[in-house]
Design a protein around this motif. Structure first.
Motif, PDB file in Angstrom:
ATOM      1  N   UNK A 184      12.115  63.723  21.732  1.00 43.41           N
ATOM      2  CA  UNK A 184      12.726  62.629  20.952  1.00 43.41           C
ATOM      3  C   UNK A 184      13.243  63.078  19.588  1.00 43.41           C
ATOM      4  N   UNK A 185      12.545  64.031  18.935  1.00 44.69           N
ATOM      5  CA  UNK A 185      13.063  64.370  17.596  1.00 44.69           C
ATOM      6  C   UNK A 185      14.260  65.320  17.603  1.00 44.69           C
ATOM      7  N   UNK A 186      14.845  65.567  18.765  1.00 51.90           N
ATOM      8  CA  UNK A 186      16.118  66.307  18.789  1.00 51.90           C
ATOM      9  C   UNK A 186      17.318  65.357  18.681  1.00 51.90           C
ATOM     10  N   UNK A 187      17.038  64.040  18.697  1.00 53.82           N
ATOM     11  CA  UNK A 187      18.160  63.086  18.691  1.00 53.82           C
ATOM     12  C   UNK A 187      19.002  63.263  17.435  1.00 53.82           C
ATOM     13  N   UNK A 188      20.314  63.119  17.624  1.00 58.15           N
ATOM     14  CA  UNK A 188      21.278  63.241  16.532  1.00 58.15           C
ATOM     15  C   UNK A 188      22.074  61.940  16.445  1.00 58.15           C
ATOM     16  N   UNK A 189      22.879  61.822  15.390  1.00 58.45           N
ATOM     17  CA  UNK A 189      23.767  60.654  15.308  1.00 58.45           C
ATOM     18  C   UNK A 189      24.937  60.909  16.260  1.00 58.45           C
ATOM     19  N   UNK A 190      24.927  60.228  17.395  1.00 57.83           N
ATOM     20  CA  UNK A 190      25.961  60.439  18.419  1.00 57.83           C
ATOM     21  C   UNK A 190      26.400  59.086  18.981  1.00 57.83           C
ATOM     22  N   UNK A 191      27.609  59.033  19.523  1.00 55.10           N
ATOM     23  CA  UNK A 191      28.102  57.732  20.009  1.00 55.10           C
ATOM     24  C   UNK A 191      27.509  57.297  21.358  1.00 55.10           C
ATOM     25  N   UNK A 192      27.038  58.247  22.162  1.00 56.47           N
ATOM     26  CA  UNK A 192      26.606  57.881  23.510  1.00 56.47           C
ATOM     27  C   UNK A 192      25.075  57.812  23.586  1.00 56.47           C
ATOM     28  N   UNK A 193      24.530  57.216  24.664  1.00 52.80           N
ATOM     29  CA  UNK A 193      23.068  57.172  24.803  1.00 52.80           C
ATOM     30  C   UNK A 193      22.473  58.580  24.852  1.00 52.80           C
ATOM     31  N   UNK A 194      21.304  58.724  24.220  1.00 49.45           N
ATOM     32  CA  UNK A 194      20.589  60.015  24.268  1.00 49.45           C
ATOM     33  C   UNK A 194      19.269  59.779  24.995  1.00 49.45           C
ATOM     34  N   UNK A 195      19.131  60.406  26.145  1.00 48.70           N
ATOM     35  CA  UNK A 195      17.953  60.195  26.984  1.00 48.70           C
ATOM     36  C   UNK A 195      16.995  61.366  26.805  1.00 48.70           C
ATOM     37  N   UNK A 196      15.715  61.091  26.969  1.00 49.56           N
ATOM     38  CA  UNK A 196      14.727  62.171  26.828  1.00 49.56           C
ATOM     39  C   UNK A 196      14.125  62.482  28.196  1.00 49.56           C
ATOM     40  N   UNK A 197      14.381  63.683  28.674  1.00 49.72           N
ATOM     41  CA  UNK A 197      13.783  64.155  29.929  1.00 49.72           C
ATOM     42  C   UNK A 197      12.975  65.411  29.601  1.00 49.72           C
ATOM     43  N   UNK A 198      11.674  65.370  29.802  1.00 49.75           N
ATOM     44  CA  UNK A 198      10.905  66.620  29.652  1.00 49.75           C
ATOM     45  C   UNK A 198      11.159  67.492  30.860  1.00 49.75           C
ATOM     46  N   UNK A 199      11.370  68.762  30.669  1.00 47.81           N
ATOM     47  CA  UNK A 199      11.442  69.645  31.837  1.00 47.81           C
ATOM     48  C   UNK A 199      10.100  69.695  32.580  1.00 47.81           C
ATOM     49  N   UNK A 200      10.055  70.427  33.666  1.00 49.81           N
ATOM     50  CA  UNK A 200       8.850  70.424  34.500  1.00 49.81           C
ATOM     51  C   UNK A 200       8.827  71.668  35.370  1.00 49.81           C
ATOM     52  N   UNK A 201       7.675  71.930  35.962  1.00 42.71           N
ATOM     53  CA  UNK A 201       7.546  73.149  36.770  1.00 42.71           C
ATOM     54  C   UNK A 201       7.509  72.833  38.265  1.00 42.71           C
ATOM     55  N   UNK A 202       7.852  73.831  39.031  1.00 44.82           N
ATOM     56  CA  UNK A 202       7.752  73.765  40.487  1.00 44.82           C
ATOM     57  C   UNK A 202       6.418  74.418  40.863  1.00 44.82           C
ATOM     58  N   UNK A 203       5.443  73.623  41.305  1.00 44.77           N
ATOM     59  CA  UNK A 203       4.117  74.212  41.553  1.00 44.77           C
ATOM     60  C   UNK A 203       4.072  75.096  42.800  1.00 44.77           C
ATOM     61  N   UNK A 204       5.163  75.106  43.566  1.00 40.47           N
ATOM     62  CA  UNK A 204       5.140  75.833  44.837  1.00 40.47           C
ATOM     63  C   UNK A 204       5.935  77.126  44.823  1.00 40.47           C
ATOM     64  N   UNK A 205       6.654  77.414  43.739  1.00 39.85           N
ATOM     65  CA  UNK A 205       7.437  78.659  43.786  1.00 39.85           C
ATOM     66  C   UNK A 205       6.519  79.870  43.546  1.00 39.85           C
ATOM     67  N   UNK A 206       7.097  81.045  43.716  1.00 39.90           N
ATOM     68  CA  UNK A 206       6.272  82.268  43.649  1.00 39.90           C
ATOM     69  C   UNK A 206       5.543  82.381  42.321  1.00 39.90           C
ATOM     70  N   UNK A 207       6.156  81.850  41.290  1.00 42.69           N
ATOM     71  CA  UNK A 207       5.566  81.976  39.964  1.00 42.69           C
ATOM     72  C   UNK A 207       4.339  81.096  39.778  1.00 42.69           C
TER      73      UNK A 207
END
Ligand code: UDP
Length: 416
Positions: A184-207
């Motif tokens: 959320x604190x990356x939001x800037x003054x912008x004309x369009x909606x700013x959505x917050x999506x946290x990235x995430x991990x794939x629990x099944x990949x090799x890593x």
């Protein structure tokens, strides 16, 4: 043209599907996601990013595009083809967006804009959604007639972007119909909606998938990582924002503390194809190598990453800027306690003292390293909470569902 239907066959290998997540996320979440996917069946989404390999964006796009296809969303992923000059300019721009100063000459701008223009000539876009990742492909939008929503997905730490670079990029950003940020604190003054999506991990990949002790030991031995001492590890691209020098200093201070338990530091890294700075930073770190400090550029081996995150007593992510920091969730998922810099996306993942530690200086990091080296019970407690945090908040299905919600309720077109 119809897109291929992903399926499990001995020849095509095993594709992870939503069903695999059921034991982790439960029936209700699975059915909810299925229903949303059914309403969007056949939707054509195009992702554009700057590298197919190295770094968190490529990591998540790899798994996300496959999982999306497995639920019927035709999710494509294309890469900007750029010259070394272009990637040198875009890495500087990336650094400037995270707060660095930059000499952003007309010459550099020309390289940037020309390469993106050439990519636009090569790429036909007739999708239902376009998601452009990070600043590298950002100007693509000016070369197309906009027939669908265009989303700018910025993965960087925008706490304090360089004002001149930011205002230069605004001439493209402002045309996107929505912007997605990780915090959320990356939001800037912008004309369009700013959505917050946290990235995430794939629990099944090799890593991230479960590895037994024997294989874990084998992977470490294969790369010459001894296990006679507890391991403190940082696994990151060789990048100044990851503060590898600060990590070495914190480790050395912790080891000099009276009564300190002896340990070994492993800095494991790799190089992303869009990041020309890595090799220089790696070389500069090699001067610190010793019996107790290993600096390895073997991070392309994802099962080694898995083994190291799993077997380390403590994982560090001592960043000074961090868009999100997938490595934090990766280690937490393996039940390993993480000490992370209190910046960017790291405090979204670590609750200080509950599932890891947040630190703001080298000294503080050294204190926490020394403390965790001595207290294995505390390590286990933090690790257990870390894993349950990831299960609740940072698995790929949650991230994917946010995209499905966006596709179901597209933003209104921005008039420009
Ligand atoms: N990574 C890797 N090998 C390495 C270093 C990093 O596979 O030697 C992976 C790491 O496991 C994670 C991603 O690269 O999946 C880095 O993502 P993160 O969000 O932590 O940082 P970024 O590189 O995107 O700034």
């Amino acid at each position: 043209m119809r897109s291929p239907t992903p399926k499990r066959t001995p020849l095509s290998g095993c594709l992870i599907s939503l069903e695999d997540y059921r034991p982790l996320i439960g029936d209700e979440a699975c059915e909810r996601i299925r229903a949303k996917a059914a309403a969007l069946r056949g939707l054509r989404v195009l992702n554009f990013s700057s590298t197919y390999y190295g770094g968190g964006v490529a990591e998540t796009l790899t798994s996300m595009t496959l999982l999306m296809n497995s639920i019927g969303i035709r999710s494509e992923w294309r890469i900007i083809q750029g010259t070394p000059d272009y990637f040198s300019v875009t890495k500087k721009m990336h650094n400037a967006l995270q707060g660095d100063s930059i000499n952003f000459s007309v010459f550099k701008r020309r390289i940037y804009e020309q390469v993106v223009f050439e990519n636009a000539i090569r790429n036909r876009i007739d999708h239902d959604f376009v998601v452009v990742h990070d600043p590298q492909p950002l100007p693509l939008i000016e070369h197309y007639k906009k027939n669908c929503p265009w989303i700018w997905r910025c993965h960087l730490d925008l706490t304090n972007p360089h004002p001149r670079v930011w205002s230069y990029l605004r001439k493209w950003i402002d045309h996107y119909d929505a912007v997605i940020l990780s915090c959320p604190n990356y939001r800037q003054a912008l004309p369009q909606p700013q959505l917050i999506f946290w990235p995430a991990i794939d629990p099944f990949n090799t890593k991230n998938r479960t590895l037994n002790r024997r294989i874990t030991k084998q992977r470490l031995a294969r790369h010459g990582i001894p296990t006679d001492l507890p391991i403190i590890a940082q696994i990151s691209r060789f990048d100044p924002w990851k503060d590898p020098e600060g990590v070495i200093e914190a480790f050395q201070i912790a080891q000099r503390r009276r009564g300190a338990r002896k340990a070994r530091l492993v800095l494991l890294g790799n190089f992303a194809t869009d990041d020309p700075e890595g090799a220089k930073i790696f070389e500069s770190l090699c001067g610190s190598r010793s019996d107790s400090i290993l600096v390895l550029a073997r991070g392309d081996d994802t099962s080694l990453v898995n083994a190291l995150q799993r077997s380390a007593q403590v994982v560090l992510q001592k960043s000074t800027r961090e868009g999100f920091g997938l490595t934090v969730s990766e280690a937490m998922w393996k039940g390993t306690p993480v000490i992370g810099g209190n910046v960017g996306g790291i405090p979204l993942q670590i609750e200080n003292g509950v599932n890891g530690f947040l630190t703001s200086s080298i000294e503080e990091t050294a204190d926490r390293v020394a403390e965790l080296l001595k207290d294995e019970r505390l390590c286990r407690k933090l690790g257990k909470h870390g894993r349950s945090t990831v299960k609740k908040k940072f698995l790929l299905t949650r991230y994917m569902e946010q995209y499905l919600d966006l596709y179901l309720s597209p933003p209104s077109p921005i008039e420009k």
